[in-house]
Design a protein around this motif. Structure first.
Motif, PDB file in Angstrom:
ATOM      1  N   VAL A 191       0.836  -1.190  -0.057  1.00 56.90           N
ATOM      2  CA  VAL A 191       0.077   0.087  -0.117  1.00 56.90           C
ATOM      3  C   VAL A 191       0.790   1.242  -0.050  1.00 56.90           C
ATOM      4  O   VAL A 191       1.906   1.167   0.764  1.00 56.90           O
ATOM      5  CB  VAL A 191      -0.779  -0.150   1.243  1.00 56.90           C
ATOM      6  N   PRO A 192       0.487   2.182  -0.716  1.00 58.78           N
ATOM      7  CA  PRO A 192       1.330   3.386  -0.824  1.00 58.78           C
ATOM      8  C   PRO A 192       1.449   4.162   0.536  1.00 58.78           C
ATOM      9  O   PRO A 192       0.490   4.006   1.264  1.00 58.78           O
ATOM     10  CB  PRO A 192       0.770   4.434  -1.771  1.00 58.78           C
ATOM     11  N   ALA A 193       2.865   4.700   0.868  1.00 56.77           N
ATOM     12  CA  ALA A 193       3.068   5.221   2.179  1.00 56.77           C
ATOM     13  C   ALA A 193       1.939   6.056   2.775  1.00 56.77           C
ATOM     14  O   ALA A 193       1.873   6.280   3.950  1.00 56.77           O
ATOM     15  CB  ALA A 193       4.282   5.607   2.149  1.00 56.77           C
ATOM     16  N   SER A 194       1.464   7.099   1.841  1.00 58.71           N
ATOM     17  CA  SER A 194       0.421   8.006   2.229  1.00 58.71           C
ATOM     18  C   SER A 194      -0.707   7.331   2.736  1.00 58.71           C
ATOM     19  O   SER A 194      -1.802   8.121   3.103  1.00 58.71           O
ATOM     20  CB  SER A 194       0.175   8.850   1.089  1.00 58.71           C
ATOM     21  N   ASP A 195      -1.123   6.136   2.451  1.00 57.87           N
ATOM     22  CA  ASP A 195      -2.246   5.345   2.780  1.00 57.87           C
ATOM     23  C   ASP A 195      -2.218   4.224   3.714  1.00 57.87           C
ATOM     24  O   ASP A 195      -3.083   3.207   3.505  1.00 57.87           O
ATOM     25  CB  ASP A 195      -3.085   4.852   1.703  1.00 57.87           C
ATOM     26  N   ARG A 196      -1.429   4.211   4.613  1.00 58.48           N
ATOM     27  CA  ARG A 196      -1.236   3.033   5.340  1.00 58.48           C
ATOM     28  C   ARG A 196      -1.750   2.912   6.629  1.00 58.48           C
ATOM     29  O   ARG A 196      -1.074   2.225   7.514  1.00 58.48           O
ATOM     30  CB  ARG A 196       0.451   2.647   5.274  1.00 58.48           C
ATOM     31  N   ALA A 197      -2.759   3.692   7.031  1.00 58.24           N
ATOM     32  CA  ALA A 197      -3.347   3.675   8.191  1.00 58.24           C
ATOM     33  C   ALA A 197      -4.351   2.302   8.149  1.00 58.24           C
ATOM     34  O   ALA A 197      -5.244   2.462   7.202  1.00 58.24           O
ATOM     35  CB  ALA A 197      -4.303   4.866   8.514  1.00 58.24           C
ATOM     36  N   VAL A 198      -4.037   1.407   8.748  1.00 52.94           N
ATOM     37  CA  VAL A 198      -4.978   0.234   8.906  1.00 52.94           C
ATOM     38  C   VAL A 198      -6.260   0.416   9.341  1.00 52.94           C
ATOM     39  O   VAL A 198      -6.245   0.700  10.682  1.00 52.94           O
ATOM     40  CB  VAL A 198      -4.322  -0.955   9.507  1.00 52.94           C
ATOM     41  N   VAL A 199      -7.321   0.058   8.900  1.00 50.56           N
ATOM     42  CA  VAL A 199      -8.535   0.334   9.442  1.00 50.56           C
ATOM     43  C   VAL A 199      -9.188  -0.758  10.017  1.00 50.56           C
ATOM     44  O   VAL A 199      -9.334  -1.196  11.233  1.00 50.56           O
ATOM     45  CB  VAL A 199      -9.679   0.651   8.516  1.00 50.56           C
ATOM     46  N   GLU A 200      -9.082  -2.220   9.341  1.00 44.53           N
ATOM     47  CA  GLU A 200      -9.625  -3.471   9.814  1.00 44.53           C
ATOM     48  C   GLU A 200      -9.151  -4.535   9.017  1.00 44.53           C
ATOM     49  O   GLU A 200      -8.836  -4.282   7.814  1.00 44.53           O
ATOM     50  CB  GLU A 200     -11.285  -3.440   9.792  1.00 44.53           C
ATOM     51  N   GLY A 201      -9.340  -5.789   9.641  1.00 46.85           N
ATOM     52  CA  GLY A 201      -8.673  -6.704   8.924  1.00 46.85           C
ATOM     53  C   GLY A 201     -10.176  -8.084   8.832  1.00 46.85           C
ATOM     54  O   GLY A 201     -10.693  -8.106   9.891  1.00 46.85           O
TER      55      GLY A 201
END
Length: 355
Positions: free
Chosen positions: A202-212
Motif C-alpha cells: 500500500v502506498p506510504a500515504s495510505d497505510r493507516a490500517v482500518v480493519e482486517g
C-alpha cells in the motif's frame, strides 16, 4: 464420463482423499497462512482413541485427552475431545482451553472452546501413528484463550491406530481403545497485516490500517484449451476463522464507472461496501495458493464515514484456490471450483507520525 463431470470427480477425490495441494503436485503444508502466529504449545496426557468394528472395518468413534504444558506436565492447559459425525467428516476435534483469571472473570467461564476441521495432513511420526494435520478453526465459544485461535496443528503423533489384525479383534460393533500421544499447537490471527511484497505494498500515504477480515470462498475456473481462466470468485467474511459471519466478497462481471469489479461488504447495523480494482501485478507467495493482490478502491457506499474514507484494501495470507495442472484428459470448456481462504485488510489515508 464427460470432461466436466470427470474434472469434478477428480476434484472430489483430491479434496476428500488427498487434499487439493497434493493434486497440484505440491506437498501439503501443515503451516498456517501468513498472518497467523503461534500462541500456545501443548501435549496430550492419557490420550485414547475409541474404534468400533463396522462391516469388518475399524471406524473411529471418539477420542479424548488432557492437555498439559509441552515442557511441564504439571501445568494443565485444558482438554481435547473428538466425536465422529458423518455430517462433519473433516472434524479433527474440539479443544477446551483453560482461561487465565482475567479472561475467566470477563467471560464468566473457566474455559474457552474452539473446534477445527482438517485442511491438510501428512503421515504420522511412524507407521503406527495417527496422521499429523493442520485444522482451521470452525467454531468458537466463550471469550478467552481460544477466542482468536485460527489454526491448530497436530504434530509428533504416536499410536492411536486400530489393530492391524482384524480377524482377531474386529467383531461387529465391538469397541477397542487405543492410547495415543500428540502435540497440539495453537495459532491466533494477527491483529496487524503480514508484510506484503514491495510491488503490492500500500502506498506510504495510505497505510493507516482500518480493519482486517478472514475470508473463505470459491473460485470458479474454466479451461480455454491451453490454461485455466478465472471466471468468478466469491466468499464470506469473518473476524477470525470459525467466527461470526460479518460480510461478503464477490467479483462482478461488469465494472463500476471507474473499473472496479471486486466488492467487499460488511453487514448492518453499520455496514458499508467498497469496490476495488487490482493494481500492480499480483504476487504468488506460496506455490499452493492464489496470489496476493492490492486493490485500489474506486467507489464506496454505506457507513464508510464511520471508519474511512477507505483508499485501498489488500488480499494477503492466501491459501488454496489454485486449479490442477492440466493433463491430456483436460478438455476445453472443463470447469473447476477451487476452495480458497485469505485475509482482507482495509486502509485509509494517513500522515506522519501515524504512517
Amino acid at each position: 464420463m464427460g470432461s466436466v463431470l470427470k474434472m469434478q470427480f477428480v476434484a472430489l477425490v483430491c479434496l476428500v482423499l488427498l487434499n487439493i495441494n497434493t493434486c497440484n503436485g505440491v506437498t501439503p503444508s501443515l503451516e498456517p497462512p501468513q498472518g497467523n502466529s503461534l500462541k500456545l504449545k501443548s501435549r496430550t496426557y492419557e490420550g485414547k482413541y475409541v474404534y468400533q468394528c463396522k462391516n469388518g472395518t475399524w471406524v473411529p468413534v471418539s477420542a479424548s485427552a488432557m492437555l498439559v504444558n509441552i515442557s511441564d506436565s504439571k501445568i494443565s492447559l485444558g482438554n481435547y475431545s473428538f466425536e465422529y459425525s458423518a455430517a462433519e467428516p473433516k472434524l479433527v476435534g474440539t479443544w477446551y482451553l483453560r482461561n487465565d483469571d482475567a479472561d475467566a472473570a470477563e467471560s464468566g467461564s473457566v474455559t474457552s472452546i474452539v473446534a477445527g476441521n482438517e485442511i491438510a495432513s501428512r503421515a504420522g511420526s511412524d507407521s503406527g501413528s495417527i496422521k499429523q494435520v493442520i485444522a482451521e478453526a470452525s467454531f468458537h465459544k466463550s471469550f478467552g484463550t481460544a477466542y482468536r485461535v485460527s489454526y491448530i496443528q497436530r504434530l509428533n503423533t504416536k499410536g492411536g491406530l486400530p489393530p492391524l489384525n482384524k480377524s482377531k479383534y474386529c467383531s461387529e460393533n465391538s469397541p477397542v481403545i487405543v492410547p495415543f500421544e500428540a502435540e497440539f499447537w495453537f495459532y491466533t490471527q494477527d491483529t496487524i497485516p503480514p508484510l506484503a511484497p514491495a510491488t503490492i505494498a500500500v502506498p506510504a500515504s495510505d497505510r493507516a490500517v482500518v480493519e482486517g477480515f478472514f475470508c473463505e470462498g470459491i473460485i470458479d475456473y474454466s479451461y480455454d484449451g491451453s490454461q485455466w481462466q478465472r471466471k468468478n470468485m466469491h466468499g464470506k467474511l469473518y473476524l477470525v476463522p470459525g467466527g461470526d459471519e460479518v460480510g461478503s466478497f464477490h467479483m462482478s462481471d461488469k465494472p463500476d464507472g471507474h473499473g472496479g469489479r471486486f466488492y467487499l461488504e460488511t453487514y448492518n447495523p453499520n455496514g458499508w461496501q467498497v469496490v476495488g480494482k487490482i493494481i500492480s501485478h499480483p504476487v504468488k507467495v506460496e506455490d499452493d495458493s492464489i496470489p496476493w493482490s492490492l486493490f485500489k478502491i474506486t467507489s464506496s457506499s454505506g457507513n464508510v464515514s464511520l471508519v474511512g474514507p477507505f483508499s485501498y484494501y489488500t488480499m494477503v495470507g492466501t491459501r488454496g484456490g489454485v486449479p490442477p495442472v492440466p493433463s491430456n484428459v483436460t478438455k476445453k470448456g472443463a470447469s473447476w471450483a477451487g476452495v480458497f481462504s485469505c485475509q482482507f485488510w482495509t486502509y485509509k489515508p494517513c500522515s506522519p507520525p501515524f504512517c
